[in-house]
Design a protein around this motif. Structure first.
Motif: not given
Length: 291
Positions: A168-182
């Motif tokens: 659901x879009x309502x949940x995606x709007x509150x998405x959390x980034x657990x880890x993002x690495x380059x």
């Protein structure tokens, strides 16, 4: 997952085909976790004659030596107090790890307490690898936080992945980034990204789900694209997530493999992904343990 945990409980520590690896010239790659001044060393995979083999903490089988003999041999060879390993971060050498002591399993684990000497920012959700190999990861490592532009592109692609999985879009709007690495996986001077994301939550009454994503982002025609997308929705026994441990060019083909940890309700394991012509492929699954 239920079958896996039952099997693990029955045997306590299950050993597959690994034997006294140090005596056979085998290579072990460990995951390194650090919280404060304390570090944990856990075997991910044994590299044997160019093939991946499961460490003693995996439940995929036992060797002819027997469970107890293989476990004892591994602990004696690799978790001896004072034994040192090369620390790898971003695919390159970044310091050293020294074993303090083997940790008796409280549930089903095979790990050791350790100390880490490094300038790399290992800690919390940022993990590293370690190995007894003197040849793997000899180049300079490449691992950093993403730029604002890279982060924005990655988040947009993650939202698209959630939409394709009908979250659901309502949940995606509150998405959390657990880890993002380059990380520069192929040493071409342009970074790829690896990220883990969570949307949704489980309510106190047990309702709801956590929707998790693990994505390897690659460069295509100058733009970031999702090269691999893994997704799961669930909670408690159906919960699963995958997060980056680190990267390492295991086979020397010039492109680093991606090491990820899978976590579940009461257990963990590890995955290795390799880039091939058809895209990113899971080439190994094993290690870890649980209740």
């Amino acid at each position: 997952m239920i079958t896996r945990r039952i099997a693990l409980i029955l045997v306590c520590l299950v050993i597959p085909c690994a034997t006294a690896a140090a005596q056979q010239g085998e290579t072990v790659v460990f995951a390194v976790s650090k919280y404060g001044d304390d570090a944990i060393l856990e075997p991910v995979v044994i590299l044997r004659r160019g093939a991946y083999a499961h460490p003693p903490s995996d439940d995929s089988g036992v060797s002819s030596r027997g469970v107890e003999a293989d476990t004892t041999a591994f602990i004696r060879n690799y978790f001896k107090t004072g034994r040192q390993y090369r620390l790898l971060f971003g695919g390159g050498e970044a310091g050293s790890v020294a074993v303090v002591k083997y940790n008796e399993p409280g549930c089903v684990q095979l790990n050791a307490s350790a100390t880490v000497q490094t300038q790399a920012r290992v800690g919390g959700g940022v993990k590293a690898l370690a190995t007894n190999s003197q040849t793997l990861g000899r180049g300079q490592g490449s691992r950093r936080a993403p730029t604002e532009a890279e982060r924005a592109s990655a988040l947009s692609l993650a939202r698209e992945a959630y939409a394709r999985n009908r979250v659901p879009a309502a949940l995606v709007s509150q998405m959390e980034v657990n880890n993002l690495t380059a990380l520069d996986l192929d040493r071409d001077g342009t970074a790829e990204l690896v990220g883990s994301f969570t949307a949704g939550k489980v309510e106190p009454d047990g309702s709801g789900q956590q929707h998790t994503l693990f994505i390897i982002f690659e460069q295509r025609a100058g733009k970031l694209a999702a090269g691999l997308v893994w997704a799961n929705s669930g909670h408690e026994e159906s919960y699963a997530s995958r997060r980056l441990v680190d990267v390492l060019d295991v086979d020397g083909d010039g492109t680093a493999e991606v090491f990820a940890e899978g976590t579940y309700y009461e257990s963990n394991d590890y995955f290795i992904y390799k880039k091939r012509r058809g895209g990113w492929t899971e080439v190994y699954h094993g290690g870890g343990g649980g209740c």
